[in-house]
Scaffold this motif. Structure first.
Motif, mmCIF file in Angstrom:
data_model
loop_
_atom_site.group_PDB
_atom_site.id
_atom_site.type_symbol
_atom_site.label_atom_id
_atom_site.label_comp_id
_atom_site.label_asym_id
_atom_site.label_seq_id
_atom_site.Cartn_x
_atom_site.Cartn_y
_atom_site.Cartn_z
ATOM 1 N N TYR A 1 1.644 0.606 -1.565
ATOM 2 C CA TYR A 1 0.832 0.034 -0.491
ATOM 3 C C TYR A 1 1.730 -0.514 0.612
ATOM 4 N N LEU A 2 1.238 -0.447 1.836
ATOM 5 C CA LEU A 2 1.900 -1.101 2.955
ATOM 6 C C LEU A 2 0.871 -2.000 3.632
ATOM 7 N N GLN A 3 1.003 -3.296 3.404
ATOM 8 C CA GLN A 3 0.130 -4.260 4.051
ATOM 9 C C GLN A 3 0.725 -4.605 5.403
ATOM 10 N N MET A 4 -0.035 -4.364 6.449
ATOM 11 C CA MET A 4 0.452 -4.574 7.808
ATOM 12 C C MET A 4 -0.383 -5.667 8.466
ATOM 13 N N ASN A 5 0.260 -6.775 8.754
ATOM 14 C CA ASN A 5 -0.411 -7.912 9.386
ATOM 15 C C ASN A 5 0.141 -8.132 10.789
ATOM 16 N N ASN A 6 -0.619 -8.883 11.582
ATOM 17 C CA ASN A 6 -0.205 -9.189 12.956
ATOM 18 C C ASN A 6 0.264 -7.928 13.689
ATOM 19 N N GLY B 1 -5.936 4.853 4.704
ATOM 20 C CA GLY B 1 -5.947 3.498 5.225
ATOM 21 C C GLY B 1 -5.639 3.346 6.698
ATOM 22 N N GLY B 2 -5.324 4.417 7.387
ATOM 23 C CA GLY B 2 -5.076 4.291 8.815
ATOM 24 C C GLY B 2 -6.362 4.029 9.579
ATOM 25 N N ASP C 1 13.813 -3.901 11.072
ATOM 26 C CA ASP C 1 13.787 -5.247 11.660
ATOM 27 C C ASP C 1 12.478 -5.570 12.370
ATOM 28 N N SER C 2 11.903 -4.586 13.023
ATOM 29 C CA SER C 2 10.723 -4.862 13.866
ATOM 30 C C SER C 2 9.475 -5.215 13.064
ATOM 31 N N VAL C 3 9.488 -4.971 11.751
ATOM 32 C CA VAL C 3 8.294 -5.274 10.949
ATOM 33 C C VAL C 3 8.526 -6.400 9.949
ATOM 34 N N LYS C 4 9.740 -6.906 9.866
ATOM 35 C CA LYS C 4 10.029 -7.980 8.908
ATOM 36 C C LYS C 4 9.162 -9.198 9.199
ATOM 37 N N GLY C 5 8.570 -9.735 8.141
ATOM 38 C CA GLY C 5 7.696 -10.887 8.285
ATOM 39 C C GLY C 5 6.257 -10.534 8.590
ATOM 40 N N ARG C 6 6.001 -9.263 8.913
ATOM 41 C CA ARG C 6 4.629 -8.831 9.215
ATOM 42 C C ARG C 6 4.111 -7.804 8.205
ATOM 43 N N PHE C 7 4.980 -6.930 7.725
ATOM 44 C CA PHE C 7 4.599 -5.874 6.787
ATOM 45 C C PHE C 7 5.127 -6.213 5.399
ATOM 46 N N THR C 8 4.357 -5.822 4.379
ATOM 47 C CA THR C 8 4.793 -5.985 2.993
ATOM 48 C C THR C 8 4.516 -4.705 2.232
ATOM 49 N N ILE C 9 5.538 -4.197 1.543
ATOM 50 C CA ILE C 9 5.380 -2.997 0.725
ATOM 51 C C ILE C 9 5.340 -3.410 -0.737
ATOM 52 N N ARG D 1 -4.187 -1.922 5.667
ATOM 53 C CA ARG D 1 -3.404 -1.617 4.480
ATOM 54 C C ARG D 1 -3.391 -0.114 4.266
ATOM 55 N N LEU D 2 -2.195 0.436 4.230
ATOM 56 C CA LEU D 2 -2.018 1.849 3.930
ATOM 57 C C LEU D 2 -1.755 2.022 2.433
ATOM 58 N N SER D 3 -2.273 3.110 1.889
ATOM 59 C CA SER D 3 -2.040 3.449 0.489
ATOM 60 C C SER D 3 -1.434 4.837 0.402
#
Length: 124
Positions: free
Chosen positions: A80-85, A8-9, A62-70, A19-21
């Protein structure tokens, strides 16, 4: 044989999403905390996010809070790691890692299993 395989990179513009898997094999998925660490050129490796497959606890730096979801799918043995913004400072090699210790994944130390890594590049 225990194995973690990432996918997913890639290259994305700032503000975009990826999105990384990470698919695990050879280990008891429900007994492990699985997460992502990253290392940018010239920087120390840091823990990004992890999820305990025992109790569902999650951790984010802290730097990914609100942007990434595992998230985890036990039926597929995949995290999965969903990375937004995404931001240029998110550029790094992202490694999937697994350990029975939640704390080990948070600290990035003493981890039992590692994937080979996948490169994420965010252009400005």
């Amino acid at each position: 044989e225990e194995q973690l395989v990432e996918s997913g990179g890639g290259l994305v513009q700032a503000g975009g999403s990826l999105r990384l898997s990470c698919t695990a094999s050879g280990l008891s998925f429900d007994e492990y905390t699985i997460g992502w660490l990253r290392q940018a050129p010239g920087k120390v490796r840091e823990g990004v996010a992890c999820v305990s497959n025992r109790n569902g606890d999650t951790y984010y730096t802290d730097s990914v809070k609100g942007r990434f979801t595992i998230s985890a799918d036990g039926a597929k043995n995949t995290v999965y790691l969903q990375m937004n913004n995404l931001k240029p400072e998110d550029t790094a090699v992202y490694y999937c890692a697994a350990d029975r210790s939640y704390r080990s994944l948070q600290l990035g130390n003493g981890i039992d299993y590692w994937g080979k890594g996948t490169l994420v590049t965010v252009s400005s």
